[in-house]
Design a protein around this motif. Sequence first.
Motif, mmCIF file in Angstrom:
data_model
loop_
_atom_site.group_PDB
_atom_site.id
_atom_site.type_symbol
_atom_site.label_atom_id
_atom_site.label_comp_id
_atom_site.label_asym_id
_atom_site.label_seq_id
_atom_site.Cartn_x
_atom_site.Cartn_y
_atom_site.Cartn_z
ATOM 1 N N ALA A 1 -3.034 -0.008 -79.532
ATOM 2 C CA ALA A 1 -1.919 -0.407 -78.672
ATOM 3 C C ALA A 1 -1.995 0.332 -77.348
ATOM 4 N N LEU A 2 -1.794 -0.417 -76.286
ATOM 5 C CA LEU A 2 -1.594 0.132 -74.954
ATOM 6 C C LEU A 2 -0.124 -0.058 -74.617
ATOM 7 N N THR A 3 0.589 1.048 -74.374
ATOM 8 C CA THR A 3 2.036 0.990 -74.155
ATOM 9 C C THR A 3 2.386 1.719 -72.872
ATOM 10 N N ASN A 4 3.333 1.167 -72.130
ATOM 11 C CA ASN A 4 3.805 1.783 -70.898
ATOM 12 C C ASN A 4 5.284 1.463 -70.743
ATOM 13 N N ALA A 5 6.114 2.458 -70.558
ATOM 14 C CA ALA A 5 7.553 2.251 -70.394
ATOM 15 C C ALA A 5 8.031 3.063 -69.197
ATOM 16 N N LYS A 6 8.577 2.378 -68.182
ATOM 17 C CA LYS A 6 8.987 3.042 -66.947
ATOM 18 C C LYS A 6 10.256 2.418 -66.380
ATOM 19 N N PHE B 1 7.808 12.974 -75.967
ATOM 20 C CA PHE B 1 8.747 14.080 -75.762
ATOM 21 C C PHE B 1 10.157 13.546 -75.569
ATOM 22 N N TRP B 2 11.088 14.480 -75.471
ATOM 23 C CA TRP B 2 12.505 14.152 -75.356
ATOM 24 C C TRP B 2 12.946 14.107 -73.896
ATOM 25 N N GLU B 3 12.568 15.115 -73.142
ATOM 26 C CA GLU B 3 12.986 15.223 -71.747
ATOM 27 C C GLU B 3 11.849 14.888 -70.804
ATOM 28 N N THR B 4 12.205 14.304 -69.651
ATOM 29 C CA THR B 4 11.188 13.938 -68.661
ATOM 30 C C THR B 4 11.376 14.645 -67.329
ATOM 31 N N VAL B 5 12.428 15.444 -67.177
ATOM 32 C CA VAL B 5 12.757 15.965 -65.848
ATOM 33 C C VAL B 5 12.440 17.446 -65.683
ATOM 34 N N ALA B 6 11.837 18.052 -66.692
ATOM 35 C CA ALA B 6 11.573 19.483 -66.594
ATOM 36 C C ALA B 6 10.543 19.777 -65.499
ATOM 37 N N VAL B 7 10.859 20.760 -64.645
ATOM 38 C CA VAL B 7 9.975 21.126 -63.550
ATOM 39 C C VAL B 7 8.792 21.924 -64.097
ATOM 40 N N ASN B 8 7.576 21.490 -63.743
ATOM 41 C CA ASN B 8 6.349 22.175 -64.143
ATOM 42 C C ASN B 8 6.175 22.287 -65.659
ATOM 43 N N SER B 9 6.842 21.415 -66.411
ATOM 44 C CA SER B 9 6.668 21.462 -67.863
ATOM 45 C C SER B 9 5.279 20.958 -68.238
ATOM 46 N N LYS B 10 4.749 21.466 -69.334
ATOM 47 C CA LYS B 10 3.397 21.123 -69.758
ATOM 48 C C LYS B 10 3.384 19.806 -70.521
ATOM 49 N N PRO B 11 2.356 18.980 -70.307
ATOM 50 C CA PRO B 11 2.272 17.714 -71.032
ATOM 51 C C PRO B 11 1.850 17.945 -72.479
ATOM 52 N N LEU B 12 2.171 16.984 -73.336
ATOM 53 C CA LEU B 12 1.687 17.036 -74.708
ATOM 54 C C LEU B 12 0.208 16.675 -74.734
ATOM 55 N N ASP C 1 9.674 6.517 -63.004
ATOM 56 C CA ASP C 1 9.907 7.537 -64.035
ATOM 57 C C ASP C 1 9.588 6.982 -65.420
ATOM 58 N N ILE C 2 9.082 7.836 -66.264
ATOM 59 C CA ILE C 2 8.725 7.451 -67.630
ATOM 60 C C ILE C 2 9.982 7.354 -68.489
ATOM 61 N N LEU D 1 22.844 0.804 -63.460
ATOM 62 C CA LEU D 1 21.777 1.752 -63.150
ATOM 63 C C LEU D 1 20.576 1.081 -62.503
ATOM 64 N N GLY D 2 20.102 0.022 -63.102
ATOM 65 C CA GLY D 2 18.894 -0.645 -62.621
ATOM 66 C C GLY D 2 18.200 -1.335 -63.775
ATOM 67 N N LYS D 3 16.868 -1.222 -63.842
ATOM 68 C CA LYS D 3 16.098 -1.867 -64.895
ATOM 69 C C LYS D 3 15.026 -0.919 -65.432
ATOM 70 N N LYS D 4 14.782 -1.044 -66.740
ATOM 71 C CA LYS D 4 13.687 -0.332 -67.387
ATOM 72 C C LYS D 4 12.789 -1.362 -68.066
ATOM 73 N N ARG D 5 11.485 -1.099 -68.057
ATOM 74 C CA ARG D 5 10.559 -2.064 -68.644
ATOM 75 C C ARG D 5 9.552 -1.362 -69.544
ATOM 76 N N ALA D 6 9.380 -1.914 -70.741
ATOM 77 C CA ALA D 6 8.299 -1.503 -71.640
ATOM 78 C C ALA D 6 7.351 -2.686 -71.766
ATOM 79 N N GLN D 7 6.071 -2.424 -71.604
ATOM 80 C CA GLN D 7 5.091 -3.506 -71.707
ATOM 81 C C GLN D 7 3.815 -2.972 -72.331
ATOM 82 N N GLY D 8 3.023 -3.880 -72.857
ATOM 83 C CA GLY D 8 1.796 -3.412 -73.479
ATOM 84 C C GLY D 8 1.000 -4.508 -74.142
#
Length: 811
Positions: free
Chosen positions: A678-683, A739-750, A698-699, A651-658
Amino acid sequence: MKLFSFFILLIIISLSSVSAQNNFSGSLADKSVPENISTGVVSGIVSTSDNKPAAYVTILIKGSKRSTLTAEDGSFVIRNLQPGNYELEISLVGYETIKAEALVVSGQTTERSFQLKLSEKQLEEVIIQTGIKNYKSNTASSSLRLSTPLLQVPQNIQIVTNKALSDQQIISMSDGLIRNVSGVVRVEHWGDLYAQITSRGSQLPAFRNGFNIVNSYWGPLTEDMSFVERVEFVKGPAGFMLANGDPSGLYNIVTKKPTGTTKGEANFTIGSFDLFRTTLDLDGSLSKDRKLLYRLNLAAQQKKSHRANEFNDRYVFAPVISYQLDNKTKITAEYTYQHAHMSDVGSYYVFGTNGYASLPVNFTSLPAGMPATNINDHSMLINLQHQISSLWKFTAQVGHFRYSQQGSSLWPAAVNANGTMLRAASSWDAKSQMTLAQFFLNGEMHTGKIRHRILSGIDVGNKAYFADWSQYHLMDSVGAEFNTASPNLGVPPNGYPNFNYSTPLEARAVASGGSMDQRYTSVYIQDEMAFWNNSVRLTLAGRYTNVNQSQWGGPIQQAKHITPRIGISISLSNSTSVYGLYDQAFLPQTGKLAGGGDIKPLTGNNTEFGIKQDWGGGKWNTTLSVYSIVKKNELTSDPNSPPAAGLSIVLGKKRAQGVELDVRGKIADNLSLIANYALTNAKVIEVADGITTMKVGDIVPGYANHTVNSWLNYKIRNGALKGTGFSAGFTWLLDRKTFWETVAVNSKPLPDYFKLDAGLFWEKDKLKITANVFNVLNTYLYGGSYYSWLAAYYWQTEAPRNLRLSVAYRF
């Protein structure tokens, strides 16, 4: 990240400085003693005037900063002392200090024993009054296998002590405990069934006394805190504990053990939503020679919810027996039984099409009379510890875990835009069995000027999980939908589910794809080498793991993989260290590559740097760390091949950093604090050609960008209000990605999350009364996600403002 470069530079400069000076301010070495002389050890026992073990007594080497506290059995050890005469000071606040000399001889252990001029009862009162049992711990439990003080370990390890659990009235693993550790969040709470804890971009596996007890994606059953001594969080991969799993780290539940001191505590708690809870902790000896010891913890709880028809009743029976076979060998056997009688596990979810929090905080779709879920959780463990010599120790332990669950899970078949829905329930009949074993050796040796701290051992495990979710009952029907605007919680139109369990569970699980299986063997060795009088420590380690596993009826996945671990820790002083770490975790994969070649396991590589500092003579501590975890080799279907071809590509690579900061301990005589950020970022950082399901940037969900927590405890020690105190704390999650899903179109953020808790307590002699108010601001709190399968949002609400009152009596 710039911070990475800063820490690398800091370590290089520090290493050069230490090498040039060949000494540092905390050194105990006599300057006239040649460096190649071997070190010695001072150890012994401190007892009370009535010959009982004296715990939490300070042993100080006069004229230095070297000190330690006695353990629960009164024992102490101070290692790595250069030969010569030393003056020891044995002290306890408010009592006469004992002074004694100790002659240290190279390669030998000097034994010294001391007796305090106070009784066991007086000692217990001193420990309580002075707050020696506080929010900070200097060492990990023996189940983490590390004999190095936490200040010198090249990794971020945070410990939630028993005092923190008590002050915050935490009654289970899912009950607000994670506020005590930076960057840790829960994705979904499932009531009090599973903890579902995530950190650094992925889910944390649950350990108990050093065993990985994860039996499925959801498990294990949340531990009741009645039998828990402490909870240890290890951030990032930990090759000294495991290698096959997500690279985010782990949490380790340490259960209560016999201490050799005869004592007990009874606790009674009442609270909002009909909470009634009683616990009993008994600790003592079964023989006059105190070789046979026991610990017994009991708990009973009845609890309802802010939602109608929900309940969660718990019962715990946890006996432990230890026997000192001789002065070098001890065997401990413990059994823990947890029984949960609770409402349907899916009832905690709320569904709607108009966005989050569009229904009242106490909304539920659970009908009255819905059959309950019953869970039985058994664990049995035998631990053998043998002290081969003063420097070498062998540990062997075997555990067997059995879990059974029978109930149902509410999940709608349809959620309509007009506010109606079709409720449905699936069977959730499950069980698991795990047999696990560990054998490991800790010790020290020297080669010339270098001290080697060795850890080596073998882990083996066999896990099996079976679940039947295949049986399905539609509770409503078209034309007789459930109306969320005017909920009818009576008998559903189609009645209650009545599932058929006559066929053995294993057969039903295999037929419906509800089985999981895992077998593994791991061998590991670690050498922590100390240079320049323990001012620089270099860790080199490796673990070989052979794992076979299958999931949900799929093919067996096999992997044989070696994971390296390299760490360095440098003491800038006795109270400050900087460190760097590289470690790795992996997951087996199966498939066939479109371009040919061997399938590699999915790996998670962690690079981490940090600085640790003890303040106020070791009363409180700060840990600052920066990390980057990169996941590689994850497989996905080849978009350029026919679906029936069964071909995969990487697939590729995913990175979590913080960045993570933890502060804990006693920062003033009357004031204790736990605070973290904590400052966290995973993409996603790399995507193979042809992949359309995700893109760079993508998150990877399961975190909050910013996590801020605190807990403050203040106690008045003099005057008319002596023994009175107050506590307050908050949790603040900003820019949530839980959240669980990241691909929903026009979905509202938490939205951001903020929860404030506060309380009062009063303590005198053996009695303590504690009252805490949770969610003081009465905020509508929840977590959730968009769910494309139903084209709706789901969320799980937390309780509005609520109160707990506890009365504890020690005897």
